[in-house]
Design a protein around this motif. Structure first.
Motif, PDB file in Angstrom:
ATOM      1  N   GLU A 100      -9.679  -3.952  -0.936  1.00 61.17           N
ATOM      2  CA  GLU A 100      -8.269  -3.586  -1.117  1.00 61.17           C
ATOM      3  C   GLU A 100      -7.494  -3.579   0.201  1.00 61.17           C
ATOM      4  OE1 GLU A 100      -9.052   1.272  -1.053  1.00 61.17           O
ATOM      5  OE2 GLU A 100      -8.270   0.297  -2.851  1.00 61.17           O
ATOM      6  N   ASN A 101      -8.213  -3.609   1.321  1.00 64.83           N
ATOM      7  CA  ASN A 101      -7.542  -3.624   2.622  1.00 64.83           C
ATOM      8  C   ASN A 101      -7.430  -5.023   3.236  1.00 64.83           C
ATOM      9  OD1 ASN A 101      -7.134  -0.799   2.785  1.00 64.83           O
ATOM     10  ND2 ASN A 101      -9.274  -0.513   3.370  1.00 64.83           N
ATOM     11  N   THR A 102      -7.787  -6.038   2.487  1.00 68.21           N
ATOM     12  CA  THR A 102      -7.734  -7.406   2.996  1.00 68.21           C
ATOM     13  C   THR A 102      -6.302  -7.930   2.942  1.00 68.21           C
ATOM     14  OG1 THR A 102      -9.999  -7.830   2.250  1.00 68.21           O
ATOM     15  CG2 THR A 102      -8.605  -9.755   2.722  1.00 68.21           C
ATOM     16  N   ARG A 107       0.833  -1.211   0.000  1.00 72.30           N
ATOM     17  CA  ARG A 107       0.000   0.000   0.000  1.00 72.30           C
ATOM     18  C   ARG A 107       0.861   1.253   0.000  1.00 72.30           C
ATOM     19  NH1 ARG A 107      -5.250   0.038  -1.149  1.00 72.30           N
ATOM     20  NH2 ARG A 107      -5.765   1.538   0.483  1.00 72.30           N
ATOM     21  N   GLU A 108       1.908   1.256   0.808  1.00 74.48           N
ATOM     22  CA  GLU A 108       2.808   2.422   0.857  1.00 74.48           C
ATOM     23  C   GLU A 108       3.523   2.611  -0.472  1.00 74.48           C
ATOM     24  OE1 GLU A 108       5.207   1.406   4.192  1.00 74.48           O
ATOM     25  OE2 GLU A 108       3.761   2.171   5.677  1.00 74.48           O
ATOM     26  N   LYS A 109       3.889   1.512  -1.107  1.00 73.85           N
ATOM     27  CA  LYS A 109       4.540   1.581  -2.420  1.00 73.85           C
ATOM     28  C   LYS A 109       3.618   2.220  -3.456  1.00 73.85           C
ATOM     29  CE  LYS A 109       6.701  -1.414  -5.890  1.00 73.85           C
ATOM     30  NZ  LYS A 109       7.049  -2.822  -6.244  1.00 73.85           N
ATOM     31  N   GLU A 110       2.310   1.950  -3.313  1.00 77.62           N
ATOM     32  CA  GLU A 110       1.325   2.500  -4.249  1.00 77.62           C
ATOM     33  C   GLU A 110       0.853   3.889  -3.839  1.00 77.62           C
ATOM     34  OE1 GLU A 110      -1.726  -0.405  -4.162  1.00 77.62           O
ATOM     35  OE2 GLU A 110      -0.600  -1.907  -5.303  1.00 77.62           O
ATOM     36  N   GLY A 111       1.365   4.391  -2.699  1.00 79.91           N
ATOM     37  CA  GLY A 111       0.967   5.708  -2.226  1.00 79.91           C
ATOM     38  C   GLY A 111      -0.444   5.743  -1.678  1.00 79.91           C
ATOM     39  N   LYS A 112      -0.906   4.630  -1.161  1.00 80.65           N
ATOM     40  CA  LYS A 112      -2.270   4.530  -0.645  1.00 80.65           C
ATOM     41  C   LYS A 112      -2.240   4.370   0.878  1.00 80.65           C
ATOM     42  CE  LYS A 112      -3.989   2.354  -4.881  1.00 80.65           C
ATOM     43  NZ  LYS A 112      -4.603   1.131  -5.471  1.00 80.65           N
ATOM     44  N   PRO A 113      -3.317   4.758   1.553  1.00 80.55           N
ATOM     45  CA  PRO A 113      -3.347   4.628   3.021  1.00 80.55           C
ATOM     46  C   PRO A 113      -3.311   3.152   3.444  1.00 80.55           C
ATOM     47  CG  PRO A 113      -5.502   5.259   2.173  1.00 80.55           C
ATOM     48  CD  PRO A 113      -4.551   5.377   1.022  1.00 80.55           C
TER      49      PRO A 113
END
Length: 463
Positions: free
Chosen positions: A199-201, A143-149
């Protein structure tokens, strides 16, 4: 278990059978005595008190191994004083752990072109937590790599999971999305899993041998569904397989059944060596499909034991004896030996199931018996319930747990029987005979007794 503070009372001393012969002063229960005692006396004191415990041979509640060969017990005694974490002091012990990890990874069909990794644990509970931590960290890193929370991780599991999954969710702040049971369905529903993933699973949990009924979650169907989701969204959601009880059974009884790393989304598997791995408690194993599944941030390197060592555990020091005992079993039995033990256990289970069908007021929860685990429910609770039968069996020394299923199936109460290697057909016959007798007794106790006209009194048993 948690132990609570006990108040000190005037009569808080331990009362011993042999007090007049062996003791000159009281032995306190909750305080360390001021002076010690003879070794034989201390042994006898504790030995006698432990007689109150149940008989392990009659314990059908536990999945945990209660018998090992004398040679294995000698090895256990030989290695009780070795700390598994001390790889510099006990290098061969570390090499043996490495051998077992490789044996199990290959048993679970880890791809040979992958760099699979794993570790011994205290049991499946620690192994599950470590596997789920790896998935949480991997998800957060992506998620961090994709810039997402990366603030609201969740995992999708069934209500059939062991309590350790709930512990992980609470201890490590992960939302637990539970697929509830329904009467007649006590495993995961693929469609309901699909409704809960997003997406948070961090992963989906599948159980091979549920604690409640001994059934198998539909892991192949879940894997196929996750394949479809990946094609639609580009998200690769891993599966963690809890093989605590089934992981040492399925490879030997059903070698063509793909539940392990043959499935593309299975990235981690835990298994209990101290269940059907046939080792005394406690040893478990975590196997990861590839070293990339274990984020480097979770590995700690220490040098204060004499050399640089990598550690991935929830604790640090731990005994090596049961890990060595696992290696003994793998060498001693081989695949053919494990296959023979599991086949015999399953045949004894099916034999017992056939006999139990004739016990009044009982029926099997699951007729498709694939693991040596049985669950029974009563046909009519007004005749008697499973709790009273469990109490009756305890009077004869049998330990057979009775409990209700999780929410949305809580009206179903079951007796569960775990059939281990040391449970013979003779024992099955004895158990069934006791259940026949107790079923008659319980039915009679619940029957309304006719009015006693000669004395004008009325008597009714309350059930």
């Amino acid at each position: 278990m948690l132990s609570q503070k006990k108040k000190i009372k005037a009569n808080e001393n331990v009362s011993m059978t042999y007090a007049q012969r062996s003791f000159t002063r009281p032995v306190p229960r909750y305080r360390i005595p001021e002076e010690g005692m003879d070794a034989d006396v201390a042994y006898q004191l504790i030995h006698d008190e432990l007689n109150i415990d149940g008989n392990p041979a009659l314990n059908l509640a536990s999945f945990v191994t209660t018998w090992m060969e004398p040679q294995a017990e000698r090895l256990i005694l030989d290695t009780l004083n070795k700390n598994l974490v001390d790889q510099d002091e006990y290098p061969q012990t570390g090499k043996i752990q490495e051998r077992v990890v490789n044996m199990l990874a290959r048993l679970f069909h880890a791809p040979e072109n992958s760099e699979y990794t794993g570790t011994a644990t205290v049991g499946s509970s620690e192994a599950i937590m470590l596997g789920l931590l790896a998935h949480k960290w991997s998800w957060r890193k992506q998620r961090e790599k994709e810039g997402k929370p990366a603030h609201h991780p969740n995992m999708v599991i069934g209500a059939d999971v062991h309590v350790v999954w709930e512990k992980f969710a609470r201890y490590f702040d992960v939302e637990m999305r539970v697929v509830p049971m329904q009467k007649g369905r006590y495993t995961l529903s693929v469609e309901e899993v699909r409704q809960r993933i997003d997406e948070n699973t961090i992963c989906v949990g599948a159980v091979m041998g549920t604690t409640f009924t001994g059934e198998l979650d539909p892991v192949q169907e879940i894997n196929a569904m996750l394949d479809e989701v990946e094609k639609e969204t580009g998200r690769h959601i891993p599966i963690h397989v809890d093989g605590a009880s089934g992981g040492f059974i399925l490879p030997f009884l059903y070698p063509d059944f793909p539940w392990d790393f043959r499935l593309s989304h299975v990235h981690s598997i835990n298994v209990s060596g101290h269940k059907y791995g046939l080792v005394y408690p406690g040893v478990g194993w975590l196997i990861l499909r590839d070293k990339s599944d274990l984020p480097e941030d979770l590995i700690f390197y220490v040098n204060y034991l004499g050399s640089q060592e990598a550690t991935y555990t929830l604790n640090f020091s731990r005994g090596s004896a049961m890990m060595i005992a696992q290696y003994y079993n793998l060498l001693r039995l081989g695949k053919s030996g494990y296959r023979a033990v599991m086949r015999n256990s399953l045949e004894n289970t099916r034999y017992l199931a056939k006999k139990l069908k004739k016990v009044e007021n009982f029926r099997l929860v699951n007729e498709d018996i694939r693991l040596p685990i049985l669950a029974l429910e009563v046909k009519d609770k007004n005749v008697f319930d499973v709790f009273r039968m469990s109490d009756k069996l305890r009077q004869r020394g049998w330990i057979v747990p009775a409990y209700t299923l999780p929410p949305e199936a809580e009206e179903v109460a079951v007796l569960r029987m775990v059939i281990r290697e040391n449970f013979s057909r003779d024992m099955a016959d004895l158990l069934v005979a006791d259940m026949h007798r107790f079923a008659r007794e319980l039915k009679e106790q619940c029957r309304v007794v006719p009015e006693q006209k000669d004395n004008g009194q009325h008597h009714k048993h309350i059930c």
